[in-house]
Design a protein around this motif. Structure first.
Motif, PDB file in Angstrom:
ATOM      1  N   TYR A   1       0.697  -1.180   0.147  1.00  0.00           N
ATOM      2  CA  TYR A   1       0.012   0.000  -0.112  1.00  0.00           C
ATOM      3  C   TYR A   1       0.934   1.169   0.166  1.00  0.00           C
ATOM      4  O   TYR A   1       0.511   2.237   0.786  1.00  0.00           O
ATOM      5  CB  TYR A   1      -1.016  -0.048   1.049  1.00  0.00           C
ATOM      6  CG  TYR A   1      -2.079  -1.242   0.998  1.00  0.00           C
ATOM      7  CD1 TYR A   1      -3.134  -1.046   0.237  1.00  0.00           C
ATOM      8  CD2 TYR A   1      -1.710  -2.244   1.391  1.00  0.00           C
ATOM      9  CE1 TYR A   1      -4.104  -1.909  -0.251  1.00  0.00           C
ATOM     10  CE2 TYR A   1      -3.001  -3.275   1.425  1.00  0.00           C
ATOM     11  CZ  TYR A   1      -3.863  -3.056   0.623  1.00  0.00           C
ATOM     12  OH  TYR A   1      -4.733  -4.059   0.281  1.00  0.00           O
ATOM     13  N   THR A   2       1.825   1.158  -0.757  1.00  0.00           N
ATOM     14  CA  THR A   2       2.772   2.529  -1.105  1.00  0.00           C
ATOM     15  C   THR A   2       3.025   2.612  -2.590  1.00  0.00           C
ATOM     16  O   THR A   2       2.520   1.803  -3.177  1.00  0.00           O
ATOM     17  CB  THR A   2       4.076   2.129  -0.437  1.00  0.00           C
ATOM     18  OG1 THR A   2       4.910   1.146  -1.186  1.00  0.00           O
ATOM     19  CG2 THR A   2       3.931   1.672   1.003  1.00  0.00           C
ATOM     20  N   GLU A   3       3.736   3.667  -2.897  1.00  0.00           N
ATOM     21  CA  GLU A   3       3.889   3.664  -4.393  1.00  0.00           C
ATOM     22  C   GLU A   3       4.739   2.625  -5.061  1.00  0.00           C
ATOM     23  O   GLU A   3       4.601   2.357  -6.053  1.00  0.00           O
ATOM     24  CB  GLU A   3       4.711   4.946  -4.553  1.00  0.00           C
ATOM     25  CG  GLU A   3       6.054   5.137  -4.015  1.00  0.00           C
ATOM     26  CD  GLU A   3       6.234   5.574  -2.641  1.00  0.00           C
ATOM     27  OE1 GLU A   3       7.227   6.268  -2.268  1.00  0.00           O
ATOM     28  OE2 GLU A   3       5.186   5.557  -1.857  1.00  0.00           O
TER      29      GLU A   3
ATOM     30  N   ALA B   1       9.036  18.675  -7.147  1.00  0.00           N
ATOM     31  CA  ALA B   1       8.506  18.380  -8.573  1.00  0.00           C
ATOM     32  C   ALA B   1       7.381  17.214  -8.608  1.00  0.00           C
ATOM     33  O   ALA B   1       7.633  16.102  -7.581  1.00  0.00           O
ATOM     34  CB  ALA B   1       9.755  18.045  -9.646  1.00  0.00           C
ATOM     35  N   PRO B   2       6.344  16.952  -9.414  1.00  0.00           N
ATOM     36  CA  PRO B   2       5.686  15.869  -9.432  1.00  0.00           C
ATOM     37  C   PRO B   2       6.168  14.524  -9.791  1.00  0.00           C
ATOM     38  O   PRO B   2       7.347  14.352 -10.268  1.00  0.00           O
ATOM     39  CB  PRO B   2       4.765  16.092 -10.685  1.00  0.00           C
ATOM     40  CG  PRO B   2       4.911  17.492 -10.862  1.00  0.00           C
ATOM     41  CD  PRO B   2       6.307  18.008 -10.500  1.00  0.00           C
ATOM     42  N   THR B   3       5.787  13.432  -8.948  1.00  0.00           N
ATOM     43  CA  THR B   3       6.105  12.176  -8.967  1.00  0.00           C
ATOM     44  C   THR B   3       5.473  11.191  -9.863  1.00  0.00           C
ATOM     45  O   THR B   3       4.251  11.481  -9.796  1.00  0.00           O
ATOM     46  CB  THR B   3       6.148  11.491  -7.484  1.00  0.00           C
ATOM     47  OG1 THR B   3       7.076  12.447  -6.431  1.00  0.00           O
ATOM     48  CG2 THR B   3       6.759  10.134  -7.522  1.00  0.00           C
TER      49      THR B   3
ATOM     50  N   THR C   1      10.941   2.693 -12.108  1.00  0.00           N
ATOM     51  CA  THR C   1      10.893   3.115 -10.614  1.00  0.00           C
ATOM     52  C   THR C   1       9.817   4.349 -10.576  1.00  0.00           C
ATOM     53  O   THR C   1       9.241   4.518 -11.338  1.00  0.00           O
ATOM     54  CB  THR C   1      12.193   3.536 -10.183  1.00  0.00           C
ATOM     55  OG1 THR C   1      12.380   3.774  -8.714  1.00  0.00           O
ATOM     56  CG2 THR C   1      12.794   4.953 -10.851  1.00  0.00           C
ATOM     57  N   VAL C   2       9.765   4.838  -9.346  1.00  0.00           N
ATOM     58  CA  VAL C   2       8.986   5.934  -8.952  1.00  0.00           C
ATOM     59  C   VAL C   2      10.107   7.131  -8.778  1.00  0.00           C
ATOM     60  O   VAL C   2      11.045   6.946  -7.889  1.00  0.00           O
ATOM     61  CB  VAL C   2       8.239   5.860  -7.697  1.00  0.00           C
ATOM     62  CG1 VAL C   2       7.431   6.920  -7.299  1.00  0.00           C
ATOM     63  CG2 VAL C   2       7.363   4.560  -8.076  1.00  0.00           C
ATOM     64  N   GLY C   3       9.693   8.287  -9.207  1.00  0.00           N
ATOM     65  CA  GLY C   3      10.480   9.502  -8.720  1.00  0.00           C
ATOM     66  C   GLY C   3      10.126  10.834  -9.412  1.00  0.00           C
ATOM     67  O   GLY C   3       8.932  10.878 -10.094  1.00  0.00           O
ATOM     68  N   ALA C   4      10.700  11.937  -8.966  1.00  0.00           N
ATOM     69  CA  ALA C   4      10.210  13.139  -9.297  1.00  0.00           C
ATOM     70  C   ALA C   4      10.843  13.556 -10.659  1.00  0.00           C
ATOM     71  O   ALA C   4      12.274  13.356 -10.828  1.00  0.00           O
ATOM     72  CB  ALA C   4      10.447  14.121  -8.220  1.00  0.00           C
ATOM     73  N   VAL C   5       9.877  14.240 -11.357  1.00  0.00           N
ATOM     74  CA  VAL C   5      10.670  14.557 -12.917  1.00  0.00           C
ATOM     75  C   VAL C   5       9.791  15.610 -13.286  1.00  0.00           C
ATOM     76  O   VAL C   5       8.934  16.426 -12.686  1.00  0.00           O
ATOM     77  CB  VAL C   5      10.304  13.533 -13.992  1.00  0.00           C
ATOM     78  CG1 VAL C   5      10.714  12.137 -13.546  1.00  0.00           C
ATOM     79  CG2 VAL C   5       8.911  13.160 -14.154  1.00  0.00           C
TER      80      VAL C   5
END
Length: 339
Positions: free
Chosen positions: A134-136, A287-289, A303-307
């Protein structure tokens, strides 16, 4: 950082530990070294193959903590379910029983053994360690497969399905299996699932009754289990429902768990993902993820990250650390999707 990537043979010891922790009913992740080795080997070969249609290929992925090298999850894709043997399910149907003379007209719920879903692409082998549920990261583990399908659509089918683990108790007893399957096999649910994971499901399906099963004749506990989802499977179930997958039509032949399905083009991640060119530079912390993936095959990474998205230039700016994790260089194609 956690990175989604294809499995490799060196991952076998870590994947064995994950398989030992996975709940009863996840037949695509058997606690069997030989089968897991074959699963990884098949994935490696599939990644190397030249493919123009969905066939026997299967793809098995891991979620790796790049700081520690620890594997914290797995998931997979089978390009064409039932390519080597029919992909059996029960189809929910309604039969009409009527008599004009008696003035009787009734609808009866039945389950019919079928392999309607043979040839669909199948999502399998989902497991993630509890701290990441239950996380990103659990979102990544499931949906990165869909970005893989979006990047290489010629390898997959026009529809995607996934079997959800059905109800069973703490001792591994399944009310649906006890009410149906066990009548034809003198083995318990856990044994049936183990045999399925090691030997495939055809030998069991071929011995189940070929005529419709009248649901009202089943024990009440078995009836109530039809289409239900085990608590341990609610996470992948909810992710796929949010993606637009639907239930209702089919259930698993072992535990009666629901089978979810969707047209590939209508799946949210596939429909909403966008493609850009990579730009490497500084990115503000606020910045949005996004979900981010490259468009490679054997070197696939997500992966998950800010861009920072620049629509006019058709570029997405990534930090150097993020670009390194994704194995992309300046100008490489990349795809993103909102969380």
């Amino acid at each position: 950082m956690l990175v989604f990537r294809p499995s490799r043979l060196a991952d076998l010891p870590a994947i064995e530990k994950i398989a030992a922790k996975s709940p009863v009913g996840v037949t695509s992740l058997p606690d069997n070294r030989e089968r897991l080795y074959a699963k990884i080997e098949a994935s490696v070969k599939s990644m190397e193959a030249e493919v123009n249609g969905n066939g026997e290929e299967s793809y098995f992925f891991v979620l790796e903590d790049t700081c520690t090298g620890e594997l914290v999850g797995t998931s997979g894709i089978v390009a064409s379910a039932g390519y080597q043997e029919p992909f059996y399910n029960y189809r929910n149907e309604t039969l009409i029983h009527a008599s004009r003379e008696l003035g009787v007209h009734s609808k009866i719920h039945v389950l019919s053994l079928c392999h309607d879903l043979t040839g669909n692409t199948l999502l399998t082998s989902f497991y993630i360690d509890e701290p990441y549920q239950y996380t990103e990261w659990s979102d990544l583990l499931s949906r990165a497969r869909l970005l893989m399908i979006a990047a290489h659509p010629q390898r997959f089918g026009d529809a995607v399905v996934s079997e959800m683990v059905g109800l069973s108790d703490d001792h591994g007893n399944s009310p649906f299996w006890d009410g149906v399957g066990r009548l034809f096999f003198d083995i318990d649910y856990a044994q049936a699932e183990l045999y399925c994971g090691i030997k495939g499901r055809s030998f069991i399906a071929e011995l189940l009754p070929q005529h419709p099963i009248y649901v009202p004749l089943l024990p009440e506990s078995a009836q109530e289990a039809i289409g239900q989802v085990h608590p341990t499977a609610m996470l992948p179930f909810e992710i796929l429902i949010n993606e637009g997958f639907e239930t209702e039509r089919y259930v698993d032949i072992f535990d009666g768990g629901c089978v979810v399905q969707a047209r590939t083009a209508n799946i949210r991640t596939i429909a909403e993902h966008r493609r850009y060119k990579t730009e490497i530079g500084l990115v503000a912390e606020d910045a949005p993820t996004y979900l981010i993936a490259n468009r490679k095959l054997a070197d696939y990474r997500a992966t998950v990250g800010a861009v920072l998205v620049d629509e006019p230039s058709g570029k997405v700016r990534l930090s150097l650390a993020l670009a390194t994790a994704l194995n992309v260089a300046e100008g490489d194609p990349i795809q993103i999707c909102p969380l």
